[in-house]
Design a protein around this motif. Structure first.
Motif, mmCIF file in Angstrom:
data_model
loop_
_atom_site.group_PDB
_atom_site.id
_atom_site.type_symbol
_atom_site.label_atom_id
_atom_site.label_comp_id
_atom_site.label_asym_id
_atom_site.label_seq_id
_atom_site.Cartn_x
_atom_site.Cartn_y
_atom_site.Cartn_z
ATOM 1 N N MET A 219 -29.876 10.957 2.340
ATOM 2 C CA MET A 219 -28.509 11.447 2.547
ATOM 3 C C MET A 219 -28.427 12.522 3.625
ATOM 4 O O MET A 219 -27.345 13.039 3.900
ATOM 5 C CB MET A 219 -27.948 12.022 1.233
ATOM 6 N N GLY A 220 -29.567 12.853 4.213
ATOM 7 C CA GLY A 220 -29.553 13.902 5.230
ATOM 8 C C GLY A 220 -29.678 15.286 4.671
ATOM 9 O O GLY A 220 -29.325 16.281 5.339
ATOM 10 N N GLY A 221 -30.177 15.410 3.454
ATOM 11 C CA GLY A 221 -30.288 16.710 2.813
ATOM 12 C C GLY A 221 -31.300 17.623 3.475
ATOM 13 O O GLY A 221 -31.174 18.852 3.404
ATOM 14 N N LEU A 222 -32.327 17.027 4.146
ATOM 15 C CA LEU A 222 -33.332 17.868 4.800
ATOM 16 C C LEU A 222 -32.716 18.713 5.915
ATOM 17 O O LEU A 222 -33.180 19.824 6.191
ATOM 18 C CB LEU A 222 -34.462 16.997 5.367
ATOM 19 N N VAL A 223 -31.694 18.200 6.544
ATOM 20 C CA VAL A 223 -31.038 18.945 7.632
ATOM 21 C C VAL A 223 -30.455 20.236 7.094
ATOM 22 O O VAL A 223 -30.620 21.318 7.689
ATOM 23 C CB VAL A 223 -29.965 18.069 8.294
ATOM 24 N N PHE A 224 -29.779 20.161 5.947
ATOM 25 C CA PHE A 224 -29.172 21.357 5.365
ATOM 26 C C PHE A 224 -30.238 22.333 4.877
ATOM 27 O O PHE A 224 -30.077 23.553 4.976
ATOM 28 C CB PHE A 224 -28.232 20.972 4.229
ATOM 29 N N LEU A 226 -33.296 22.705 6.160
ATOM 30 C CA LEU A 226 -33.881 23.356 7.335
ATOM 31 C C LEU A 226 -32.927 24.396 7.916
ATOM 32 O O LEU A 226 -33.368 25.433 8.433
ATOM 33 C CB LEU A 226 -34.236 22.310 8.388
ATOM 34 N N GLU A 227 -31.643 24.127 7.828
ATOM 35 C CA GLU A 227 -30.680 25.136 8.265
ATOM 36 C C GLU A 227 -30.774 26.397 7.403
ATOM 37 O O GLU A 227 -30.631 27.523 7.896
ATOM 38 C CB GLU A 227 -29.264 24.565 8.201
ATOM 39 N N VAL A 259 -42.288 15.858 7.838
ATOM 40 C CA VAL A 259 -43.051 16.034 9.076
ATOM 41 C C VAL A 259 -42.273 15.486 10.261
ATOM 42 O O VAL A 259 -42.215 16.102 11.338
ATOM 43 C CB VAL A 259 -44.432 15.346 8.959
ATOM 44 N N GLU A 260 -41.641 14.328 10.080
ATOM 45 C CA GLU A 260 -40.874 13.724 11.162
ATOM 46 C C GLU A 260 -39.660 14.582 11.542
ATOM 47 O O GLU A 260 -39.229 14.568 12.707
ATOM 48 C CB GLU A 260 -40.418 12.330 10.752
ATOM 49 N N SER A 261 -39.107 15.313 10.572
ATOM 50 C CA SER A 261 -37.927 16.141 10.852
ATOM 51 C C SER A 261 -38.286 17.524 11.381
ATOM 52 O O SER A 261 -37.388 18.321 11.656
ATOM 53 C CB SER A 261 -37.076 16.278 9.590
#
Length: 457
Positions: A219-224, A226-227, A259-261
């Motif tokens: 769901m794209g939770g890693l972006v939040f 990392l922010e 790791v990819e993110s």
């Protein structure tokens, strides 16, 4: 010789008694009027007047004898009559006739009102009694069940009514995926730090489940997350690192996506720049979750100067808590790589061979020596905590093959080992004198010291 009057009277009485018994004996001999006893299956003996049992031999019993049926009253026996066995017979000294009545057992039966003419008690069939008892038990169970149902029904409302009430309140049952999506939307739309901290707390609870952690990444939770790590608020940094570490634990899918993110670079940067202890602790937790059992991430860790960053944190830790976490992480990385390399020779599993090939690319031993970890780890032995010393000894043992030459020339290390062995041997000897004391833990530390000394020799 003249007898006294009293003596003469006594002789006369004695003579009379002897003659009387002689007459009785003669009258009891077998004659036409002799007394005959017939068998009674109910009683085995013939009672006398004084209660003793008399036995009468049956000789030449005539088949046409008249049998008298005694009652509870004395009745006269006629010549030639027979009496049932167990009857009570006496000789009436006044009339000279024989009399008979029921024996003691039969008489007791009559006195208890069990004669043939009394009303018999109604007979109860055992089977009918069992059926009646079973029916009573079933009736009791039915009443009990009905009472329980009534009590339960009074405590809970019917399901249809609950559905109607929920529909009126517009309540919806959310799945884990729906909850994750809702939390991420709320996190993205709010600018209030407290709200974000509450959302991160709920996420950390959910991502312990493997599927939820993977869904969070999709769901794209890693972006939040990392922010949150890049935030200037230390509370958001700490909570974001905690969520990431929980999602990474034993979850290869999330490890690859992290790791990819670029999560590893973000974690190392934050670890090298922050001085906030809670943040450092949670970031170390996330780094360890990412590196364990993942050689690809370990390669990136070494190439990005991860050991150098850890060494700086190790030197700057004053209380030893972070040092222990770092040393434990190094111990796990070295032990797993050594185990994989030893079992790869005899293994025919293609997946295991691939893991061994990946671990062979991780130059962990060389990097540890170059970043001076052979000198850093022994410093933890100076701690006053038994647990810290134990972790240091375990790590020194697995590092011995790569640091052997340095260990042998490090006099402070040998001095520390000798001092600690003496200390723990005294503790063990002292604890053994105390009743119900536990010495296994300290004995294991002494054993670790001996093993390390053996490797250094």
């Amino acid at each position: 010789m003249r007898l006294r009057p009293s003596t003469a009277v006594r002789l006369i009485c004695l003579t009379f008694i002897v003659l009387l018994f002689h007459c009785c004996y003669i009258s009891c001999q077998r004659s036409d009027g002799a007394l005959t006893v017939v068998d009674n299956p109910e009683v085995n003996g013939l009672d006398t007047e004084d209660g003793s049992e008399a036995t009468i031999e049956e000789e030449d019993i005539k088949e046409d004898l008249e049998v008298v049926h005694p009652t509870d009253q004395w009745q006269t026996l006629k010549p030639g009559q027979a009496v049932p066995s167990g009857s009570h017979v006496r000789l009436n000294l006044q009339t000279g006739q024989r009399e008979v009545r029921l024996g003691e057992e039969h008489l007791k039966y009559w006195t208890q009102q069990h004669s043939e003419n009394e009303d018999k008690q109604p007979f109860i069939n055992p089977d009918e009694l069992k059926k009646a008892m079973k029916k009573i038990k079933e009736d009791l169970n039915i009443n009990k069940d009905s009472n329980q149902k009534e009590s339960v029904s009074s405590q809970f409302r019917p399901l249809d009514e609950l559905k109607k009430d929920m529909a009126q309140l517009d309540l919806l049952v959310e799945t884990d995926v729906q909850i994750l999506r809702r939390l991420l939307n709320q996190f993205n739309s709010t600018h209030v730090t407290e709200d974000k901290l509450n959302i991160l707390h709920e996420l950390e609870y959910m991502v312990h489940q493997v599927d939820n952690a993977q869904n969070l990444c999709s769901m794209g939770g890693l972006v939040f997350i990392l922010e949150g790590l890049n935030s200037s608020d230390s509370r958001l940094q700490e909570s974001s690192a905690f969520v990431l570490g929980s999602a990474l634990s034993s979850n290869p899918t999330v490890q690859v996506k992290a790791v990819e993110s670029g999560a590893l670079q973000t974690l190392l940067t934050l670890l090298a720049t922050t001085e906030h202890f809670p943040v450092q602790k949670k970031v170390l937790f996330a780094v360890g979750s990412l590196l364990r059992n993942f050689p690809f991430a370990q390669q990136h860790f070494l190439s990005n100067g991860g050991l150098q960053v850890l060494s700086e944190v190790f030197r700057g830790d004053g209380n030893g808590s972070l040092r222990t976490r770092i040393v434990t992480l190094l111990h796990d990385l070295i032990s797993v790589k050594e185990q994989i390399s030893k079992t790869s020779v005899d293994s025919v599993d293609p997946s295991h061979e691939e893991r061994a090939r990946q671990y062979s690319r991780v130059s962990l031993d060389k990097e540890l020596v170059e970043t001076n970890w052979c000198s850093l780890v022994p410093q933890l032995l100076d701690s006053s905590e038994h647990d810290y010393r134990e972790k240091a000894l375990q790590t020194l043992i697995v590092m011995a093959p790569m640091c052997l030459q340095q260990y042998r020339t490090d006099r402070s290390l040998m001095t520390s080992l000798t001092r600690l062995k003496t200390l723990y041997e005294e503790i063990v000897n002292k604890e053994k004198t105390v009743e119900n004391s536990q010495t296994e833990y300290f004995e294991e530390i002494v054993e670790l010291i001996d093993n390390l000394k053996i490797k250094i020799r």
